[in-house]
Design a protein around this motif. Structure first.
Motif, PDB file in Angstrom:
ATOM      1  N   ALA A 249      90.552  22.166  22.425  1.00 56.91           N
ATOM      2  CA  ALA A 249      91.076  23.530  22.495  1.00 56.91           C
ATOM      3  C   ALA A 249      90.401  24.301  23.640  1.00 56.91           C
ATOM      4  O   ALA A 249      91.053  25.052  24.376  1.00 56.91           O
ATOM      5  CB  ALA A 249      90.862  24.253  21.170  1.00 56.91           C
ATOM      6  N   LYS A 250      89.105  24.119  23.812  1.00 53.70           N
ATOM      7  CA  LYS A 250      88.397  24.772  24.924  1.00 53.70           C
ATOM      8  C   LYS A 250      88.912  24.254  26.267  1.00 53.70           C
ATOM      9  O   LYS A 250      89.109  25.028  27.214  1.00 53.70           O
ATOM     10  CB  LYS A 250      86.890  24.534  24.799  1.00 53.70           C
ATOM     11  CG  LYS A 250      86.254  25.250  23.607  1.00 53.70           C
ATOM     12  CD  LYS A 250      84.806  24.812  23.379  1.00 53.70           C
ATOM     13  CE  LYS A 250      84.249  25.460  22.115  1.00 53.70           C
ATOM     14  NZ  LYS A 250      82.900  24.970  21.771  1.00 53.70           N
ATOM     15  N   SER A 251      89.141  22.953  26.331  1.00 55.60           N
ATOM     16  CA  SER A 251      89.677  22.370  27.557  1.00 55.60           C
ATOM     17  C   SER A 251      91.071  22.924  27.851  1.00 55.60           C
ATOM     18  O   SER A 251      91.415  23.203  29.007  1.00 55.60           O
ATOM     19  CB  SER A 251      89.735  20.847  27.424  1.00 55.60           C
ATOM     20  OG  SER A 251      90.285  20.250  28.577  1.00 55.60           O
ATOM     21  N   ALA A 252      91.879  23.110  26.791  1.00 54.82           N
ATOM     22  CA  ALA A 252      93.219  23.668  26.960  1.00 54.82           C
ATOM     23  C   ALA A 252      93.152  25.083  27.529  1.00 54.82           C
ATOM     24  O   ALA A 252      93.931  25.458  28.412  1.00 54.82           O
ATOM     25  CB  ALA A 252      93.962  23.668  25.624  1.00 54.82           C
ATOM     26  N   LEU A 253      92.207  25.878  27.058  1.00 54.62           N
ATOM     27  CA  LEU A 253      92.045  27.240  27.576  1.00 54.62           C
ATOM     28  C   LEU A 253      91.627  27.231  29.039  1.00 54.62           C
ATOM     29  O   LEU A 253      92.109  28.038  29.842  1.00 54.62           O
ATOM     30  CB  LEU A 253      91.013  28.002  26.736  1.00 54.62           C
ATOM     31  CG  LEU A 253      91.436  28.337  25.301  1.00 54.62           C
ATOM     32  CD1 LEU A 253      90.243  28.830  24.496  1.00 54.62           C
ATOM     33  CD2 LEU A 253      92.555  29.384  25.294  1.00 54.62           C
ATOM     34  N   ALA A 254      90.740  26.310  29.402  1.00 59.34           N
ATOM     35  CA  ALA A 254      90.314  26.195  30.798  1.00 59.34           C
ATOM     36  C   ALA A 254      91.501  25.833  31.689  1.00 59.34           C
ATOM     37  O   ALA A 254      91.665  26.388  32.791  1.00 59.34           O
ATOM     38  CB  ALA A 254      89.207  25.155  30.923  1.00 59.34           C
ATOM     39  N   LYS A 255      92.340  24.921  31.223  1.00 62.32           N
ATOM     40  CA  LYS A 255      93.534  24.544  31.988  1.00 62.32           C
ATOM     41  C   LYS A 255      94.466  25.740  32.153  1.00 62.32           C
ATOM     42  O   LYS A 255      95.025  25.966  33.236  1.00 62.32           O
ATOM     43  CB  LYS A 255      94.266  23.404  31.284  1.00 62.32           C
ATOM     44  CG  LYS A 255      93.538  22.080  31.296  1.00 62.32           C
ATOM     45  CD  LYS A 255      94.289  21.044  30.479  1.00 62.32           C
ATOM     46  CE  LYS A 255      93.506  19.732  30.404  1.00 62.32           C
ATOM     47  NZ  LYS A 255      94.187  18.725  29.546  1.00 62.32           N
ATOM     48  N   GLN A 264      92.866  35.101  32.244  1.00 63.40           N
ATOM     49  CA  GLN A 264      91.433  34.931  32.024  1.00 63.40           C
ATOM     50  C   GLN A 264      90.832  36.121  31.284  1.00 63.40           C
ATOM     51  O   GLN A 264      90.016  35.948  30.378  1.00 63.40           O
ATOM     52  CB  GLN A 264      90.703  34.719  33.347  1.00 63.40           C
ATOM     53  CG  GLN A 264      89.213  34.438  33.171  1.00 63.40           C
ATOM     54  CD  GLN A 264      88.545  33.984  34.454  1.00 63.40           C
ATOM     55  OE1 GLN A 264      89.088  34.168  35.537  1.00 63.40           O
ATOM     56  NE2 GLN A 264      87.390  33.374  34.342  1.00 63.40           N
ATOM     57  N   GLY A 265      91.234  37.324  31.645  1.00 62.33           N
ATOM     58  CA  GLY A 265      90.698  38.511  30.986  1.00 62.33           C
ATOM     59  C   GLY A 265      90.996  38.523  29.501  1.00 62.33           C
ATOM     60  O   GLY A 265      90.123  38.848  28.683  1.00 62.33           O
ATOM     61  N   GLU A 280      81.093  28.326  27.869  1.00 57.09           N
ATOM     62  CA  GLU A 280      81.650  27.017  27.522  1.00 57.09           C
ATOM     63  C   GLU A 280      82.961  26.786  28.265  1.00 57.09           C
ATOM     64  O   GLU A 280      83.228  25.681  28.752  1.00 57.09           O
ATOM     65  CB  GLU A 280      81.881  26.930  26.011  1.00 57.09           C
ATOM     66  CG  GLU A 280      80.613  27.028  25.179  1.00 57.09           C
ATOM     67  CD  GLU A 280      80.913  27.091  23.696  1.00 57.09           C
ATOM     68  OE1 GLU A 280      80.027  26.719  22.906  1.00 57.09           O
ATOM     69  OE2 GLU A 280      82.033  27.497  23.322  1.00 57.09           O
ATOM     70  N   ILE A 281      83.791  27.819  28.336  1.00 59.78           N
ATOM     71  CA  ILE A 281      85.055  27.710  29.051  1.00 59.78           C
ATOM     72  C   ILE A 281      84.798  27.561  30.547  1.00 59.78           C
ATOM     73  O   ILE A 281      85.456  26.772  31.233  1.00 59.78           O
ATOM     74  CB  ILE A 281      85.934  28.952  28.793  1.00 59.78           C
ATOM     75  CG1 ILE A 281      86.186  29.128  27.292  1.00 59.78           C
ATOM     76  CG2 ILE A 281      87.263  28.835  29.544  1.00 59.78           C
ATOM     77  CD1 ILE A 281      86.918  27.986  26.646  1.00 59.78           C
TER      78      ILE A 281
END
Length: 298
Positions: A249-255, A264-265, A280-281
């Motif tokens: 899920a964190k990786s998905a947010l970074a993508k 991003q905000g 982390e992101i």
């Protein structure tokens, strides 16, 4: 499929070139593979949905066709340990669509092999692979893998058809009366693939499912179509989901941030609201920037 087999009876392993990626199995091999899968835990689902594998990468991964049932004619992957592991949902509208995608990937890989054999120079290779824009995250000299194929589902709005909607409605009705955990998971994945683009909000409750992998996979699907409305739910999953789902899920947010910098905000606000550590992101963003092929993973 009949047209493909009229051209030849598949490709034997010893005659398969590396750049074929996935080879069409001879009918006898396809029949034996189908029989083997019917003897596994997938047997009931394979029979119910008319799933037959016709292609393989010779590493225990397959592509197949729904030969009957509501998904008839569409193509799925049977991936034993990679991106699509546990997800047998329809990915391509037709064999023709899948075959076109496979042909394109093979064509790109052939240029790479030509460079490796000294037939073309590196600068020429870079120009040759530019038109293959979907594979832009690969280095020019890298061969592409079937995991990175641009699938038809989830669909872009302009490509979504009335037939897709009809199958979606049938899938939704089948899900309402489904029995068994594996069948329900399969139908939820199929629902996520086939949902009309304007109605993807129906998937958000499934991000709260008590399932080891499903919420993270759905989050990845939503990010692949830049579904910004899912941000709050994906942040919640990243911070409070089970241990298998938090990382993806964190990786998905970074993508999503790299695909849509304007979100991003909002992601920072949601992270702060839930007491998360936004660094982390940021680490995941840096990892994606260092290794862009991670975009093809969930």
């Amino acid at each position: 499929m009949a047209a493909l087999y009229c051209l030849s009876d598949g490709v034997q392993p010893e005659h398969a070139r590396t750049f074929n990626i996935l080879r069409l199995m001879p009918l006898q091999e396809a029949a034996e593979t189908h029989e083997n899968f019917q003897q596994t835990g997938l047997g009931e689902m394979v029979r119910r949905h008319g799933m037959i594998c016709f292609w393989t990468d010779d590493s225990s991964n397959y592509a197949g066709v729904f030969c009957s049932g509501i998904f008839e004619g569409r193509v799925f992957f049977l991936d034993h340990d990679g991106y699509y592991s546990g997800d047998l949902s329809p990915l391509f509208r037709s064999v023709e669509s899948f075959q076109a995608c496979l042909t394109e990937a093979v064509a790109r890989n052939q240029f790479v092999y030509a460079c490796e054999e000294g037939e073309i120079e590196m600068e020429e290779l870079k120009e040759k692979v530019k038109p293959f824009t979907h594979y832009r995250y690969y280095e020019s000299i890298d061969t592409v893998n079937w995991h990175a194929f641009p699938v038809d589902y989830p669909s872009e709005a302009e490509k979504y058809t009335e037939t897709d909607r009809a199958v979606y409605e049938q899938c939704r009705n089948m899900l309402a009366s489904s029995k068994g955990e594996e069948e329900r998971r399969f139908l939820i994945y199929a629902l996520a693939r086939l949902v009309p683009p304007s109605e993807r909000a129906v998937l958000l409750p499934y991000l709260k499912e008590d399932d080891l992998w499903m919420p993270a996979r759905l989050a990845s699907m939503l990010v692949s179509v830049r579904e910004a409305e899912a941000i709050q739910h994906i942040v919640t999953l990243a911070l409070t989901g089970n241990h298998n789902c938090r990382g993806p899920a964190k990786s998905a947010l970074a993508k999503l941030i790299l695909l849509m910098p304007q979100v991003q905000g909002k992601i920072k606000v949601e992270y702060s609201r839930l007491g998360g550590d936004y660094s982390e992101i940021q680490r995941d963003i840096k990892a994606l920037e260092r290794s862009p092929t991670l975009f093809y993973q969930w």
